[in-house]
Design a protein around this motif. Structure first.
Motif, PDB file in Angstrom:
ATOM      1  N   GLU A   1      -2.110  15.349 -12.264  1.00 41.50           N
ATOM      2  CA  GLU A   1      -3.309  14.540 -12.029  1.00 41.50           C
ATOM      3  C   GLU A   1      -2.968  13.079 -12.309  1.00 41.50           C
ATOM      4  OE1 GLU A   1      -6.640  16.004 -14.200  1.00 41.50           O
ATOM      5  OE2 GLU A   1      -6.268  18.097 -13.631  1.00 41.50           O
ATOM      6  N   PHE A   2      -3.032  12.254 -11.280  1.00 38.69           N
ATOM      7  CA  PHE A   2      -2.642  10.851 -11.444  1.00 38.69           C
ATOM      8  C   PHE A   2      -3.786   9.932 -11.028  1.00 38.69           C
ATOM      9  CE2 PHE A   2      -1.466  12.344  -7.291  1.00 38.69           C
ATOM     10  CZ  PHE A   2      -1.699  11.301  -6.419  1.00 38.69           C
ATOM     11  N   THR A   3      -3.857   8.802 -11.702  1.00 36.88           N
ATOM     12  CA  THR A   3      -4.919   7.822 -11.458  1.00 36.88           C
ATOM     13  C   THR A   3      -4.463   6.753 -10.476  1.00 36.88           C
ATOM     14  OG1 THR A   3      -5.504   8.118 -13.791  1.00 36.88           O
ATOM     15  CG2 THR A   3      -6.636   6.359 -12.596  1.00 36.88           C
ATOM     16  N   ASN A   4      -3.205   6.336 -10.607  1.00 34.74           N
ATOM     17  CA  ASN A   4      -2.672   5.264  -9.771  1.00 34.74           C
ATOM     18  C   ASN A   4      -1.353   5.687  -9.144  1.00 34.74           C
ATOM     19  OD1 ASN A   4      -4.749   3.749 -10.951  1.00 34.74           O
ATOM     20  ND2 ASN A   4      -3.374   2.718 -12.376  1.00 34.74           N
ATOM     21  N   LEU A   5      -1.096   5.161  -7.946  1.00 36.87           N
ATOM     22  CA  LEU A   5       0.183   5.382  -7.279  1.00 36.87           C
ATOM     23  C   LEU A   5       0.714   4.030  -6.809  1.00 36.87           C
ATOM     24  CD1 LEU A   5       2.339   7.296  -6.136  1.00 36.87           C
ATOM     25  CD2 LEU A   5       0.928   7.541  -4.082  1.00 36.87           C
ATOM     26  N   ALA A   6       1.872   3.644  -7.328  1.00 45.36           N
ATOM     27  CA  ALA A   6       2.499   2.375  -6.958  1.00 45.36           C
ATOM     28  C   ALA A   6       3.559   2.635  -5.898  1.00 45.36           C
ATOM     29  CB  ALA A   6       3.135   1.713  -8.180  1.00 45.36           C
ATOM     30  N   LEU A   7       3.343   2.113  -4.713  1.00 51.51           N
ATOM     31  CA  LEU A   7       4.238   2.337  -3.585  1.00 51.51           C
ATOM     32  C   LEU A   7       5.189   1.162  -3.402  1.00 51.51           C
ATOM     33  CD1 LEU A   7       1.475   3.537  -1.097  1.00 51.51           C
ATOM     34  CD2 LEU A   7       2.942   4.975  -2.532  1.00 51.51           C
ATOM     35  N   ARG A   8       6.270   1.415  -2.667  1.00 53.01           N
ATOM     36  CA  ARG A   8       7.191   0.335  -2.281  1.00 53.01           C
ATOM     37  C   ARG A   8       6.766  -0.130  -0.895  1.00 53.01           C
ATOM     38  NH1 ARG A   8       9.884  -3.344  -0.322  1.00 53.01           N
ATOM     39  NH2 ARG A   8      12.149  -3.603  -0.626  1.00 53.01           N
ATOM     40  N   PHE A   9       6.071  -1.264  -0.857  1.00 55.56           N
ATOM     41  CA  PHE A   9       5.590  -1.787   0.416  1.00 55.56           C
ATOM     42  C   PHE A   9       6.702  -2.524   1.155  1.00 55.56           C
ATOM     43  CE2 PHE A   9       1.723  -1.823  -2.328  1.00 55.56           C
ATOM     44  CZ  PHE A   9       1.017  -0.861  -1.643  1.00 55.56           C
ATOM     45  N   ILE A  10       6.492  -2.741   2.444  1.00 54.43           N
ATOM     46  CA  ILE A  10       7.452  -3.507   3.231  1.00 54.43           C
ATOM     47  C   ILE A  10       7.462  -4.954   2.754  1.00 54.43           C
ATOM     48  CG2 ILE A  10       7.247  -2.049   5.278  1.00 54.43           C
ATOM     49  CD1 ILE A  10       5.401  -4.207   6.456  1.00 54.43           C
ATOM     50  N   GLY A  11       8.515  -5.672   3.094  1.00 48.97           N
ATOM     51  CA  GLY A  11       8.651  -7.055   2.648  1.00 48.97           C
ATOM     52  C   GLY A  11       9.353  -7.130   1.307  1.00 48.97           C
ATOM     53  N   GLU A  12       9.419  -8.332   0.761  1.00 44.52           N
ATOM     54  CA  GLU A  12      10.108  -8.558  -0.511  1.00 44.52           C
ATOM     55  C   GLU A  12       9.092  -8.933  -1.581  1.00 44.52           C
ATOM     56  OE1 GLU A  12      13.253  -7.887  -0.946  1.00 44.52           O
ATOM     57  OE2 GLU A  12      13.415  -7.342   1.168  1.00 44.52           O
ATOM     58  N   TRP A  13       9.154  -8.216  -2.705  1.00 43.31           N
ATOM     59  CA  TRP A  13       8.213  -8.404  -3.811  1.00 43.31           C
ATOM     60  C   TRP A  13       8.975  -8.920  -5.029  1.00 43.31           C
ATOM     61  CZ3 TRP A  13       3.076  -7.559  -2.751  1.00 43.31           C
ATOM     62  CH2 TRP A  13       2.828  -6.993  -1.503  1.00 43.31           C
ATOM     63  N   GLU A  14       9.478 -10.117  -4.901  1.00 45.26           N
ATOM     64  CA  GLU A  14      10.301 -10.690  -5.955  1.00 45.26           C
ATOM     65  C   GLU A  14       9.439 -11.184  -7.117  1.00 45.26           C
ATOM     66  OE1 GLU A  14      13.189 -13.499  -4.632  1.00 45.26           O
ATOM     67  OE2 GLU A  14      13.577 -12.427  -2.764  1.00 45.26           O
TER      68      GLU A  14
ATOM     69  N   PHE B   1      -2.793   8.106 -15.659  1.00 42.41           N
ATOM     70  CA  PHE B   1      -1.391   8.402 -15.353  1.00 42.41           C
ATOM     71  C   PHE B   1      -1.027   7.708 -14.050  1.00 42.41           C
ATOM     72  CE2 PHE B   1       2.115  11.336 -14.075  1.00 42.41           C
ATOM     73  CZ  PHE B   1       2.864  11.282 -15.242  1.00 42.41           C
ATOM     74  N   GLU B   2      -0.032   6.847 -14.120  1.00 42.75           N
ATOM     75  CA  GLU B   2       0.404   6.123 -12.920  1.00 42.75           C
ATOM     76  C   GLU B   2       1.815   6.561 -12.535  1.00 42.75           C
ATOM     77  OE1 GLU B   2      -0.692   2.104 -12.138  1.00 42.75           O
ATOM     78  OE2 GLU B   2       1.387   1.486 -11.864  1.00 42.75           O
ATOM     79  N   VAL B   3       1.988   6.815 -11.263  1.00 41.85           N
ATOM     80  CA  VAL B   3       3.301   7.169 -10.722  1.00 41.85           C
ATOM     81  C   VAL B   3       3.819   5.960  -9.948  1.00 41.85           C
ATOM     82  CG1 VAL B   3       4.603   8.732  -9.239  1.00 41.85           C
ATOM     83  CG2 VAL B   3       2.642   9.585 -10.559  1.00 41.85           C
ATOM     84  N   SER B   4       5.009   5.508 -10.314  1.00 40.57           N
ATOM     85  CA  SER B   4       5.565   4.297  -9.713  1.00 40.57           C
ATOM     86  C   SER B   4       6.812   4.630  -8.908  1.00 40.57           C
ATOM     87  CB  SER B   4       5.912   3.290 -10.817  1.00 40.57           C
ATOM     88  OG  SER B   4       6.702   2.244 -10.300  1.00 40.57           O
ATOM     89  N   VAL B   5       6.733   4.390  -7.605  1.00 37.58           N
ATOM     90  CA  VAL B   5       7.925   4.538  -6.766  1.00 37.58           C
ATOM     91  C   VAL B   5       8.218   3.214  -6.063  1.00 37.58           C
ATOM     92  CG1 VAL B   5       7.676   7.019  -6.424  1.00 37.58           C
ATOM     93  CG2 VAL B   5       6.521   5.466  -4.852  1.00 37.58           C
ATOM     94  N   ASP B   6       7.832   2.117  -6.741  1.00 35.49           N
ATOM     95  CA  ASP B   6       7.968   0.801  -6.115  1.00 35.49           C
ATOM     96  C   ASP B   6       9.343   0.182  -6.317  1.00 35.49           C
ATOM     97  OD1 ASP B   6       7.197   0.401  -8.940  1.00 35.49           O
ATOM     98  OD2 ASP B   6       7.279  -1.730  -8.411  1.00 35.49           O
ATOM     99  N   GLU B   7      10.040   0.546  -7.395  1.00 38.11           N
ATOM    100  CA  GLU B   7      11.328  -0.096  -7.675  1.00 38.11           C
ATOM    101  C   GLU B   7      12.454   0.671  -6.986  1.00 38.11           C
ATOM    102  OE1 GLU B   7      12.280  -1.532 -11.460  1.00 38.11           O
ATOM    103  OE2 GLU B   7      10.420  -2.640 -11.690  1.00 38.11           O
ATOM    104  N   THR B   8      12.353   0.761  -5.667  1.00 41.84           N
ATOM    105  CA  THR B   8      13.360   1.415  -4.851  1.00 41.84           C
ATOM    106  C   THR B   8      13.656   0.531  -3.649  1.00 41.84           C
ATOM    107  OG1 THR B   8      11.767   2.578  -3.442  1.00 41.84           O
ATOM    108  CG2 THR B   8      12.388   3.661  -5.493  1.00 41.84           C
TER     109      THR B   8
END
Length: 481
Positions: free
Chosen positions: A294-307, A265-272
């Motif tokens: 219970e989650f396996t992966n967590l996708a974060l919104r890191f600094i910078g531009e992820w185009e 289970f992955e939780v994604s909060v990167d597209e913000t």
């Protein structure tokens, strides 16, 4: 041996994928390619129960059944060879390879075979399926046939990516996916668009639902020697950004648990728009754990531009400092990996990312394989590439709306003025890369373009595989350090 007998008698009419050859319970199974396309051949006194075939031949004391590569026959193959079913990844370092065309998995296998990264060969988002007209079944079956073709037996994952609603989640679960990435971005607030008064009022509404201030205010953490503490302002901001999103994730998790019991289970909060600060990261993890998710992966919104389709834009020094903090937080809480989305072509950040996480990571790529496929078209059929390029230009403004890119069409070359031999070089231009990257749906909806694109790649299959594999291997090598 069935393979030798087949090649002796049918060698002129069929190309045999020798790596696919497998034996089980008196049957031999392998893939071939002939005028009817790729087909499954089964050798035995009869076919396994339930297998459908469209012709058979008896040669050299062997009977060969020619079978379509359809879902029903693949399901029977999976019964004989359980490694053709996707499996959980868990906390192993892993790498996802999205395939918008459904024919690229053999290249992905070649890039990842023997690496230290667990492959997620079947990976597609709801958005990509909508644009390509594919289904969850198509995605998983296409990847599995590619795995079978290459004789890969070491296990792989299947990721239903960026799922937003229960219907898509349940549909993917029923098709056998092993990993589910929840995208709660519709429930994430953008702080930059709110006044202080609005923030305070919205936070009061949250507190009416649940007194989270009594849980978090004054709570302290030490991360790499830095003291982090929830005060009234940063708790308010963390709750405004993520509280409703986490509630949505919790709801999706409970629905999924009713369907299947064993999954990643992955939780994604990167597209913000709001970067995930270390304290925000802690809030998300604490809330998920408090709710029993219970989650396996967590996708974060890191600094910078992820185009999409190009390298990282930002201060590498600041990113390295930040990823070390996030990696330490993941070790502090334990039990999950940091996931890097929009991971295609982010070559400059891989060394720092892999080093900081120490192998507790998952990286996703998708569009870059499509870009490499279109690059092959530019090599082998320049005129078809120019048509694809013009189609991309015609649909770019509409197709770009749901992607984070900065491509400037005023800077892309006029393709008619580029010499044939110089066309592959266009893929060094970040504006061209993003132009091609986001317009795949429009290209594949054009029946003529799609048919000729697939035909050209089939006729130049080894070049196609080698080109994609080389590019993906560049990612893998950097991540392995």
């Amino acid at each position: 041996m069935s393979l030798k007998v087949f090649k002796d008698h049918f060698g002129r009419g069929y190309e045999v994928y020798e790596s696919s050859y497998r034996k089980k319970e008196g049957f031999s199974f392998f893939l071939v390619k002939g005028e009817e396309g790729k087909v499954l051949v089964i050798s035995g006194e009869k076919v396994p129960e339930g297998v459908s075939f469209f012709k058979k031949h008896q040669m050299g004391g062997k009977t060969f059944f020619f079978c379509e590569r359809n879902h029903e026959n693949l399901e029977i193959l999976r019964k004989y060879f359980p490694d053709l079913k996707p499996t959980r990844v868990g906390l192993k370092a892993s790498f996802g390879t999205g395939d918008r065309l459904g024919i690229t998995t053999p290249a992905h296998v070649r890039a990842l075979r023997g690496s230290g990264l667990f492959p997620v060969f079947a990976q597609q988002s709801v958005r990509e399926n909508e644009r390509t007209g594919r289904t969850w079944r198509d995605v998983l079956d296409d990847a599995t046939w590619g795995v079978f073709q290459e004789g890969y037996t070491e296990g792989f994952g299947a990721d239903a990516d960026h799922v937003k609603n229960p219907e898509d989640l349940v549909a993917a679960a029923k098709e056998g996916f092993s990993m589910f990435t929840i995208d709660p971005s519709d429930h994430v607030r953008n702080l930059s668009k709110l006044s202080e008064r609005e923030k305070n009022e919205m936070f009061e509404e949250i507190l009416k639902k649940e007194r989270i201030d009594r849980i978090y205010l004054g709570k302290k953490y030490t991360v790499l020697g830095e003291r982090l503490e929830f005060d009234e302002k940063n708790l308010r901001d963390a709750a405004l950004v993520y509280y409703d999103a986490i509630a949505h994730v919790d709801m999706m998790y409970q629905i999924l648990k009713e369907e299947i019991s064993d999954f990643d289970f992955e939780v994604s909060v990167d597209e913000t728009e709001t970067p995930t600060s270390p304290l925000f990261h802690i809030f998300v993890v604490e809330e998920l754990r408090r709710r029993g998710v219970e989650f396996t992966n967590l996708a974060l919104r890191f600094i910078g531009e992820w185009e999409k389709g190009i390298d990282y834009k930002g201060d590498l020094g600041l990113f390295e400092k930040e990823i070390k903090m996030h990696a330490e937080i993941s070790r502090m809480f334990e039990g999950y990996k940091i996931s890097l989305h929009s991971g295609s072509d982010k070559f400059s950040v891989y060394p720092a990312f892999a080093s900081a996480t120490g192998g507790l990571f998952h990286v996703k790529t998708a569009g870059t394989s499509y870009l490499e496929a279109v690059k092959v078209i530019s090599m082998v059929n320049p005129e078809l590439f120019r048509e694809i390029y013009r189609c991309a230009l015609d649909h770019f403004e509409e197709d770009r709306k749901s992607y984070h890119i900065s491509a400037d069409l005023s800077k892309v070359p006029e393709v008619e003025k580029v010499k044939d031999e110089d066309l592959p070089g266009l893929f060094e231009d970040i504006n061209v890369r993003q132009l091609i990257h986001v317009t795949y749906g429009s290209v594949l909806k054009d029946a003529s373009l799609k048919e000729r694109l697939f035909e050209a790649l089939e006729q130049n299959e080894e070049l196609f595989y080698e080109t994609v594999a080389k590019h993906i291997k560049r990612h893998v090598d950097l991540l392995e350090g």
